[in-house]
Scaffold this active site. Structure first.
Site, PDB file in Angstrom:
ATOM      1  N   HIS A 261      64.795 -36.113 -25.418  1.00 20.01           N
ATOM      2  CA  HIS A 261      65.722 -35.214 -24.740  1.00 20.01           C
ATOM      3  C   HIS A 261      65.918 -35.679 -23.294  1.00 20.01           C
ATOM      4  O   HIS A 261      65.033 -36.306 -22.711  1.00 20.01           O
ATOM      5  CB  HIS A 261      65.119 -33.809 -24.759  1.00 20.01           C
ATOM      6  CG  HIS A 261      66.024 -32.764 -24.196  1.00 20.01           C
ATOM      7  ND1 HIS A 261      65.837 -32.234 -22.936  1.00 20.01           N
ATOM      8  CD2 HIS A 261      67.116 -32.156 -24.714  1.00 20.01           C
ATOM      9  CE1 HIS A 261      66.780 -31.321 -22.715  1.00 20.01           C
ATOM     10  NE2 HIS A 261      67.560 -31.262 -23.772  1.00 20.01           N
ATOM     11  N   ASP A 353      57.310 -33.079 -28.141  1.00 28.24           N
ATOM     12  CA  ASP A 353      58.411 -32.205 -27.753  1.00 28.24           C
ATOM     13  C   ASP A 353      58.815 -31.435 -29.005  1.00 28.24           C
ATOM     14  O   ASP A 353      59.491 -31.957 -29.885  1.00 28.24           O
ATOM     15  CB  ASP A 353      59.573 -33.042 -27.201  1.00 28.24           C
ATOM     16  CG  ASP A 353      60.715 -32.176 -26.709  1.00 28.24           C
ATOM     17  OD1 ASP A 353      60.777 -30.989 -27.086  1.00 28.24           O
ATOM     18  OD2 ASP A 353      61.557 -32.698 -25.940  1.00 28.24           O
ATOM     19  N   LYS A 390      64.905 -21.184 -28.964  1.00 25.35           N
ATOM     20  CA  LYS A 390      65.759 -21.866 -29.935  1.00 25.35           C
ATOM     21  C   LYS A 390      65.463 -21.450 -31.365  1.00 25.35           C
ATOM     22  O   LYS A 390      66.374 -21.297 -32.157  1.00 25.35           O
ATOM     23  CB  LYS A 390      65.593 -23.390 -29.826  1.00 25.35           C
ATOM     24  CG  LYS A 390      66.323 -23.993 -28.652  1.00 25.35           C
ATOM     25  CD  LYS A 390      66.216 -25.506 -28.662  1.00 25.35           C
ATOM     26  CE  LYS A 390      66.918 -26.099 -27.457  1.00 25.35           C
ATOM     27  NZ  LYS A 390      66.561 -27.500 -27.253  1.00 25.35           N
TER      28      LYS A 390
HETATM   29  C1  LIG Z   1      66.737 -28.325 -26.297  1.00 24.05           C
HETATM   30  C2  LIG Z   1      65.698 -29.356 -26.126  1.00 24.05           C
HETATM   31  C3  LIG Z   1      64.946 -29.457 -24.946  1.00 24.05           C
HETATM   32  C4  LIG Z   1      65.231 -28.588 -23.773  1.00 24.05           C
HETATM   33  O1  LIG Z   1      64.930 -27.271 -24.038  1.00 24.05           O
HETATM   34  P1  LIG Z   1      65.575 -26.049 -23.238  1.00 24.05           P
HETATM   35  O2  LIG Z   1      64.716 -24.945 -23.668  1.00 24.05           O
HETATM   36  O3  LIG Z   1      66.988 -25.964 -23.651  1.00 24.05           O
HETATM   37  O4  LIG Z   1      65.451 -26.348 -21.784  1.00 24.05           O
HETATM   38  C5  LIG Z   1      63.939 -30.387 -24.897  1.00 24.05           C
HETATM   39  N1  LIG Z   1      63.693 -31.216 -25.919  1.00 24.05           N
HETATM   40  C6  LIG Z   1      64.401 -31.167 -27.054  1.00 24.05           C
HETATM   41  C7  LIG Z   1      64.047 -32.090 -28.164  1.00 24.05           C
HETATM   42  C8  LIG Z   1      65.439 -30.253 -27.185  1.00 24.05           C
HETATM   43  O5  LIG Z   1      66.157 -30.219 -28.297  1.00 24.05           O
END
Ligand SMILES: *Cc1c(COP(=O)(O)O)cnc(C)c1O
Length: 766
Positions: A261, A353, A390
């Site tokens: 990301h 992540d 998310k």
């Molecule tokens: C969306 C995302 C992020 C960032 O997350 P936010 O909560 O939107 O700041 C980091 N890493 C990955 C793989 C993502 O998909």
């Protein structure tokens, strides 16, 4: 507190409507409860009771008649079965057994130990019994509140006049203008009164992890299986930077998923680290696959360190951290255990992540595929960062950072310096409260059932898509002429030694057995050769739908329906998909899924097919598009548009191009931090994408699709990586040819020149 109203009591009793002494007594109790403002849901049979319980997860108490008649028990479902089912899902909700005193001796211990009390309705007064139920329900509801949220509610309840920030003072400031008043009315009084500042001592401090905030973080750590959990109010974007700034310093060598990301790239810039990359596989459909297990082998990593021109004295260099996106954007989850095993001697820290997979711990399907899994081995220290917002239930920007201690030291006071550096001194308390609630929701058994529901719905949809394809095929003549969307998934499942087509496979097996979803080396469906057995799994809740256009061998077919057209259609009809590729798009089944939501998607896909098959005029399908670009699109049909776009992509042999784009990495010339330094100082020049060969790019360039960076800051395209330049130029051309379907390319400045869209990329001035 009025927030505790409207939580129903479920009464499962077959005599509720009978003209018997028991029936009358039951009705009296229900009446008393209603007078006390407790809604009551009445169920006359056991099955009805199950439905009432499942459809009211917020019920506050359950009363079950122990002597259900055989009819009410639907033949097989006894009161004891009901209790088992309820307790599996909710160990805490009060359950009262409605029985006769004399019958107690016959109730088995397994039931007695799982209920909260008895009701003798012929002996006690209805008022007394209702009071008893009400007390149990209220205590239960008070107890379901997690620490921070409870503290926040208590504070807001007390309604103090504040002399501290935020300056709107509980929303009052908004009332002084019309726009403000509408804002106030829209969000509601509580949202504004709960918007508090760090000066409220009763709620502790996020920056110091003290008071109820600290308590909430500790509870979350228990739920998520971490040694320590931090609540992050700036999204996983901030959480990732906290991990890195606490652990990596300038010049440290780091091993990074190329499919990372942007925030991880930002962390590399901020820390001044020297990245070497893990390369993800890509298949014929343009789907981004896993980083192969071999990429983590010590010799392979050592080889990359030796070959990196930015590392002096490679022989003596160690790798500080490895960062892996798990699951990937396309829903592939790795065996975290296997990655840790491979990296055991190579790095002291691993960062997973897990922005997209915060639910993995709660369902056995994902065992071993997330950072906070159980282990006895002392391997690298593991960080997992999750965008709770998310995939679980939290406000946007609500994320969690989990730590599992291993070989690498994480000393909280030192770590917290990085935490504070990336956290506002005025964190949003409603985000913290939502994280607290998200953790509570997943605690105990409920997490598993919530995840299971999402899996279940996804499986229903996956199966349905296959059977629909078969029906369409059977109904079309000639047979070869049919088309439908394909789901990227295993076509056959091993079911107790017999192979069955997916629609015939047992649901429980599909829900609980990771083996159904593994990308095994001998399977052809996934298109990633050379994977290790059991290493990568397709997460069933992330559904990639393929549109016609690319054949199984990667060749571009005669007919093609670019996914961008389908997802534009869906978007205009209220369905927003997660991600669009050239001939694929991704839909997510998260905890927010409701039964039947996928039915709407299916219906829209059917409508799209009908519109396509009838070559419906674009004036009807995309009226806005035709209005905006009449010369380009009027008088054409949906099938014409797809034919034209597919024709273009086929001439560009997009599938092959993408393979080449990612086959070789551009050459690193300077660290990302150095490239960024040049950018800030203005030692950069905007260069049209067609001319970047030989230049050092100062930014990260990420085209969507496919969403993987093609160039990182400080890298240079040379003759071996000319495909990247070609790809950017062709994307730019596509944008000009198909207005309304423009690619999104992060890291470029799009300039309109003579009716053309030209991508400018900042390059380091030579
Ligand atoms: C969306 C995302 C992020 C960032 O997350 P936010 O909560 O939107 O700041 C980091 N890493 C990955 C793989 C993502 O998909």
């Amino acid at each position: 507190m009025d927030y505790l109203e409207e939580f129903p009591v479920i009464v499962i009793d077959d005599e509720l409507h009978s003209d018997t002494a028991e029936g009358r007594a039951s009705r009296e109790i229900v009446k008393e409860l209603k007078e006390e403002n407790f809604p009551v849901i009445e169920a006359l049979t056991a099955r009805d009771g199950v439905h009432a319980f499942l459809s009211h997860p917020h019920a506050s108490c359950i009363v079950i008649d122990w002597e259900l008649s055989p009819e009410a028990a639907d033949g097989t479902l006894t009161a004891a079965d009901l209790i088992t089912l309820i307790r599996e899902r909710n160990p805490k909700i009060p359950i009262f057994l409605n029985t006769e005193k004399l019958a107690i001796s016959a109730i088995p211990l397994s039931v007695i130990s799982r209920i909260d009390g008895y009701i003798w309705k012929l002996e006690d007064t209805p008022g007394f019994i209702a009071g008893h139920i009400k007390r149990a329900a209220t205590n239960y509801l008070a107890d379901v509140l997690p620490p921070f949220f409870r503290g926040l509610m208590d504070y807001v309840e007390e309604y103090r006049y504040s002399w501290h920030t935020p300056g709107h003072m509980g929303g009052v400031a908004f009332l002084k203008s019309a726009a403000g008043r509408i804002f106030y009315n829209f969000f509601g009084e509580n949202a504004l009164r709960a918007d508090l500042s760090a000066s409220v001592q009763e709620l502790g401090s996020l920056l110091e992890h003290s008071g109820v905030v600290g308590e909430a973080e500790r509870k979350a750590a228990e739920v998520f299986g971490a040694d320590r959990t931090y609540f992050v109010t700036g999204g996983t974007s901030a959480a990732n930077k906290i991990v890195w700034l606490s652990t990596v310093t300038a010049g440290d060598v780091v091993l990074v998923d190329r499919n990372c990301h942007a925030s991880v790239m930002h962390a590399i810039v901020m820390t001044g680290a020297v990245p070497i990359y893990l390369i993800p596989a890509r298949n014929e459909y343009g789907i981004i696959g896993p980083v192969r297990n071999s990429e983590f082998h010590p010799e392979v990593v050592a080889e990359k360190v030796r070959n990196c021109p930015l590392i002096d004295d490679p022989a003596s260099r160690t790798v500080r951290m490895a960062a892996v996106t798990n699951s990937t954007y396309d829903g592939i989850c790795y065996s975290a255990e296997r990655i840790e095993e491979n990296l055991r001697e190579t790095v002291p820290y691993i960062h997973f992540d897990e922005a997209w997979s915060g639910y993995a711990r709660f369902h056995p399907l994902y065992a071993g595929r997330f950072g906070m899994h159980e282990t006895d081995a002392v391997g690298p220290t593991v960080f997992a960062t999750q965008s709770t917002h998310k995939v679980l239930a939290a406000f946007s920007q609500g994320s969690m950072l989990h730590v599992r201690q291993g070989r690498g030291v994480v000393d909280h006071p030192r770590f917290n310096e990085a935490f504070m550096m990336l956290t506002s001194t005025s964190p949003q308390y409603t985000i913290i409260a939502s994280l607290d609630v998200a953790a509570r929701m997943m605690a105990g058994h409920s997490g598993r059932f919530l995840v299971e529901e999402a899996i279940e719905e996804a499986i229903v949809f996956r199966k349905k898509m296959v059977t629909v394809a078969e029906e369409i095929r059977a109904g079309s003549s000639p047979r070869e002429d049919y088309w439908w969307f394909t789901v990227w998934q295993p076509d056959c499942i091993m079911d107790e030694k017999t192979e069955r087509a997916l629609p015939e496979a047992d649901d429980a097996l599909l829900r609980n057995h990771a083996g159904c979803w593994l990308l095994e080396p001998h399977d052809a469906w996934h298109g990633f050769p050379g994977l290790e057995e059991g290493y990568a799994m397709l997460d069933p809740i992330k559904v990639t739908i393929l549109t016609p256009g690319i054949g199984p061998g990667g060749e571009m077919e005669e007919r093609g329906i670019p996914a961008a057209v389908v997802t534009k259609y869906l978007r205009e009809n209220g369905i927003v998909v997660e991600k669009t590729g050239y001939y694929s798009f991704l839909v997510l089944f998260t905890l927010g899924i409701t039964k039947g939501k996928s039915g709407t998607l299916l219906a829209e896909l059917f409508r799209f097919k009908a519109l396509y098959d009838g070559n419906s005029p674009l004036e009807e399908v995309f009226p806005d598009l035709v209005r905006q670009h009449p010369a380009r699109f009027s008088g054409r049909g949906l099938a014409d548009l797809c034919r034209e776009m597919h024709g273009y992509l086929r001439d560009e042999s997009i599938a092959g191009t993408l393979r080449n784009v990612y086959a070789t990495l551009p050459e690193p010339v300077m660290t990302p931090a150095e490239a960024y330094r040049r950018l800030v100082r203005g030692e950069v020049t905007p260069v049209p994408a067609s001319d970047i060969e030989g230049k050092t790019v100062a930014v990260m360039v990420v085209p969507y699709p496919p969403g993987i960076p093609v160039i990182m800051p400080g890298e240079r395209c040379g003759p071996a990586t000319r495909a990247i330049v070609g790809y950017l130029v062709s994307s730019q051309e596509f944008d000009t040819l198909f207005p309304g379907f423009e690619n999104e390319v992060h890291g470029v400045d799009v300039v309109a020149e003579d009716g053309q869209r030209v991508y400018y990329v900042y390059c380091v001035t030579e």
